[in-house]
Design an enzyme around this catalytic site. Structure first.
Site, mmCIF file in Angstrom:
data_model
loop_
_atom_site.group_PDB
_atom_site.id
_atom_site.type_symbol
_atom_site.label_atom_id
_atom_site.label_comp_id
_atom_site.label_asym_id
_atom_site.label_seq_id
_atom_site.Cartn_x
_atom_site.Cartn_y
_atom_site.Cartn_z
ATOM 1 N N CYS A 115 34.871 -36.647 12.431
ATOM 2 C CA CYS A 115 35.249 -36.314 13.805
ATOM 3 C C CYS A 115 34.377 -37.023 14.832
ATOM 4 C CB CYS A 115 35.172 -34.804 14.013
ATOM 5 S SG CYS A 115 36.154 -33.888 12.831
ATOM 6 N N HIS A 255 34.023 -32.718 21.048
ATOM 7 C CA HIS A 255 35.053 -32.739 20.015
ATOM 8 C C HIS A 255 35.768 -31.394 20.002
ATOM 9 C CE1 HIS A 255 37.200 -32.973 16.365
ATOM 10 N NE2 HIS A 255 36.368 -32.241 15.660
ATOM 11 N N ASN A 285 42.495 -29.398 15.960
ATOM 12 C CA ASN A 285 41.442 -30.366 15.664
ATOM 13 C C ASN A 285 42.095 -31.647 15.146
ATOM 14 O OD1 ASN A 285 39.386 -31.902 14.559
ATOM 15 N ND2 ASN A 285 38.418 -30.196 13.477
#
Lengths: 329, 79
Positions: A115, A255, A285
């Protein structure tokens, strides 16, 4: 050379049209909208169609970023893609995208930093430009995580989504100057967020598929703790490198993994909610795509204006982490 | 301030409960309304406040206020 800077001069994003809501998931696994919302902040996520691969998402995001930057295909000097879900292990997704964009035969490669991928990409792009290796690079973060989710695991399948975001980085502005940064990794924590099978350690086999070992495995609480601390520290160290304090931050784009992680990070950085950008409710996500999607949204919505300091912070599989200050000019 | 008071203060801050609800027998989930992520954040707050590491295995046993105080005492923590 001393005055040379790297600017974000265009952004773009693309998400698949299919929306998977929490209500849809209630019909697939033993879960509820209330459970998902209170624990993650996610209301819906986008899922790629069977025909769409990561390069297809990249292509649209890249076209939009190039259009925003006013770049023609001949202007791009390199394409780099951060992803954990490339079209293939090889060839690289970046080359597929470059070919379909009609670019000249410029260098292309993928890299994998979970990520944190997009921030890792910005740090690489900044280094390429400041070292006078090139003047214009396209940085993309893109994922089709729906292909590696275990759709029978209610603890993880509700969390992830598909999407892509891109940024055109140029040695000439105006735009968002790539400023102070921080990046790091701790491999000792690797097993807590892993796709166990499908690589050289455990090639795909019938047993691996039966055990769903080709899908995302995550130890949620361990990741949660490390995420909050690593994002806080990455943001603070990036600010310090830029000579800024947390009071100087106008906007945090962290994030988008979990609203509770975003809230905890913001609290650890002493930032009020109005300085914290959130879009996790729409996309879930999307790993390396989450920050460039968010960045494109704040740019296109006019939330970011000249004079603002934007701080990016990410954390992901590896474990990896990164932070960067963008000074908008 | 006693260890018990410091632990109570951390729990009150995190969960928004009243101090008198934070009895040694109080269970984080059933009595104090915590969910799994609240518990993780509580453990992080204890780690930060008392400068120690609490493993997931240890954390899984710390379901009541009294269990946390006992655990911290066993680690030689005092305030």
């Amino acid at each position: 050379m001393d005055n040379r800077q790297a600017f974000i001069v265009g952004t773009g994003h693309y998400v698949p049209s299919r929306v998977l809501t929490n209500a849809d998931l209630e019909r697939m696994v033993d879960t509820s909208d209330e459970w998902i919302t209170t624990r993650s902040g996610i209301k819906e996520r986008r899922i790629a169609s069977p025909e769409e691969a990561t390069s297809d998402l990249c292509l649209e995001a890249a076209r939009r970023a190039m259009e925003a930057a006013g770049w023609e295909p001949g202007d791009v000097e390199a394409v780099i893609v951060g992803t954990v879900t490339p079209d293939h292990a090889f060839p690289c997704t970046a080359a597929i995208v470059a070919h379909r964009l009609g670019l000249p035969t410029v260098p292309c490669y993928d890299f994998e930093a979970g990520c944190s991928g997009f921030i890792y990409g910005l740090i690489q792009a900044r280094a390429m430009i400041l070292s006078e290796t090139l003047d214009r690079v396209l940085v993309i973060g893109a994922e089709t995580l729906s292909r590696i989710v275990n759709w029978e695991d209610r603890a993880t399948c509700v969390l992830f989504g598909d999407g892509a975001g891109a940024a055109a980085i140029d040695s000439r502005g105006p735009g968002g100057v790539l400023g102070g940064w921080h990046w790091g990794a701790d491999g000792s924590m690797g097993p807590s967020l892993v796709q166990p099978a499908g690589g050289s350690r455990e090639p795909i086999s019938h047993e691996a598929l039966d055990g769903k070992r080709n899908t995302i495995y995550m130890e949620g609480s361990e990741i949660f703790k490390n995420a909050v601390r690593a994002m806080r520290d990455s943001a603070l160290m990036a600010l310090e490198k830029e000579g800024l304090r947390r009071e100087d931050v106008h906007l945090l784009i962290s994030h988008q993994a979990n609203l509770r992680i975003i809230d905890s990070t913001a609290k650890a950085l002493n930032l009020p909610p109005e300085k914290v950008f959130v879009n996790i409710h729409k996309y879930g996500n999307t790993s390396s795509a989450s920050i460039p999607i968010a960045l494109d949204e704040v740019v296109r919505d006019g939330i970011v204006k000249p004079g603002m300091n934007v701080v990016l912070a990410a954390f992901g599989a590896g474990l990896t982490w990164g932070g960067m200050v963008l000074k908008w000019k | 301030m006693s260890l018990e008071n410091r632990v109570t203060e951390i729990i009150v801050n995190k969960l928004g409960v009243k101090a008198e609800e934070v009895t040694p027998e109080a269970h984080f989930v059933t009595d104090l309304g915590a969910d799994s992520l609240d518990q993780v954040e509580l453990m992080m707050d204890f780690e930060d406040a008392f400068d120690l590491k609490i493993s997931d295995e240890e954390a899984s046993k710390l379901q009541t206020v009294g269990a946390v105080i006992g655990f911290l005492e066993s680690k030689g923590i005092s305030v």
